[in-house]
Design a protein around this motif. Structure first.
Motif, PDB file in Angstrom:
ATOM      1  N   GLU A 155      33.643  51.233 -37.530  1.00 39.26           N
ATOM      2  CA  GLU A 155      33.422  49.811 -37.257  1.00 39.26           C
ATOM      3  C   GLU A 155      33.336  49.044 -38.567  1.00 39.26           C
ATOM      4  O   GLU A 155      32.994  49.608 -39.606  1.00 39.26           O
ATOM      5  CB  GLU A 155      32.116  49.609 -36.472  1.00 39.26           C
ATOM      6  CG  GLU A 155      32.124  50.156 -35.054  1.00 39.26           C
ATOM      7  CD  GLU A 155      33.043  49.403 -34.095  1.00 39.26           C
ATOM      8  OE1 GLU A 155      33.382  48.233 -34.373  1.00 39.26           O
ATOM      9  OE2 GLU A 155      33.442  49.998 -33.081  1.00 39.26           O
ATOM     10  N   ASP A 156      33.630  47.753 -38.487  1.00 32.31           N
ATOM     11  CA  ASP A 156      33.470  46.883 -39.654  1.00 32.31           C
ATOM     12  C   ASP A 156      31.990  46.619 -39.897  1.00 32.31           C
ATOM     13  O   ASP A 156      31.258  46.284 -38.959  1.00 32.31           O
ATOM     14  CB  ASP A 156      34.197  45.548 -39.438  1.00 32.31           C
ATOM     15  CG  ASP A 156      35.703  45.699 -39.585  1.00 32.31           C
ATOM     16  OD1 ASP A 156      36.156  46.754 -40.062  1.00 32.31           O
ATOM     17  OD2 ASP A 156      36.428  44.756 -39.231  1.00 32.31           O
ATOM     18  N   ASN A 169      35.734  48.589 -42.935  1.00 35.38           N
ATOM     19  CA  ASN A 169      35.663  49.561 -41.844  1.00 35.38           C
ATOM     20  C   ASN A 169      35.010  50.849 -42.339  1.00 35.38           C
ATOM     21  O   ASN A 169      35.503  51.470 -43.269  1.00 35.38           O
ATOM     22  CB  ASN A 169      37.092  49.816 -41.340  1.00 35.38           C
ATOM     23  CG  ASN A 169      37.089  50.437 -39.965  1.00 35.38           C
ATOM     24  OD1 ASN A 169      37.309  51.631 -39.828  1.00 35.38           O
ATOM     25  ND2 ASN A 169      36.821  49.626 -38.957  1.00 35.38           N
TER      26      ASN A 169
END
Length: 196
Positions: free
Chosen positions: A113-114, A102
């Motif tokens: 976000e990943d 992340n």
């Protein structure tokens, strides 16, 4: 001196940065200001394009990650003492199976976000004294360095997301570029006209 961090949408974040000459004016002062700016914003890395300069300079201090209990003691120790300046860096090699982690970015506040990245990199760079190094890093160190390196290549972590994720984030990214966001550090927004 704390400098404003350039927000998503500014064209400088999309430029491939230029090499720094050894006689770059007031480089020590610039690096000092970048450290101060990064710490003020609670970041672990900062690249020159994020303060509006399209030059190949970034810095990394991973000590905030050293308290992560999910990491091995060895990794915590490496992260605790890692503080470096990278000038005119070039990633020579990337190895291993990509892994998700992340990520966030000071230029894109409140979005995490990943992102998939390779676990190991070999990078050549100059330090703040213009001494040459070629080193191999892995794990979180490699990830943070790759994230900052992307900045000097005109790449943002959101570029690495799926088309669907990008569409879902579009309105939030637009709001960031227009300054419609609360941040605890100084920022410069591309869509806000400068007052005279």
């Amino acid at each position: 001196m704390i400098l404003p961090i350039v927000a998503y949408g500014d064209p400088v974040l999309r430029k491939v940065a230029e090499d720094l000459p050894q006689d770059y004016p007031k480089l020590d002062e610039l690096i000092s200001n970048m450290w101060e700016t990064m710490y003020n914003a609670h970041g672990v890395g900062l690249a020159a394009p994020q303060i509006g300069l399209p030059i190949r300079l970034f810095l990394v201090d991973t000590s905030p990650f050293a308290d992560d209990e999910e990491l091995s003691q060895e990794e915590q120790d490496r992260l605790k003492d890692f503080k470096k300046v990278f000038i005119n860096a070039k990633i020579e090699e990337q190895n291993g199976q990509e892994w998700n982690f992340n990520e966030g970015c000071l230029s894109i506040p409140d979005i995490r976000e990943d992102v998939k990245r390779k676990p190991e990199i070999t990078i050549s760079y100059l330090d703040e004294n213009f001494n040459s190094h070629t080193e191999t890093f892995d794990g979180l160190l490699a990830r943070v360095i790759q994230h900052e390196y992307d900045h000097i290549e005109g790449i943002l972590f959101t570029d690495k997301l799926s088309s669907l994720k990008k569409r879902l984030l579009k309105s939030r990214l637009d709001k960031i570029s227009k300054g419609k966001i609360e941040v605890e550090y100084k920022m410069r927004f591309p869509s806000i006209k400068k007052r005279r």
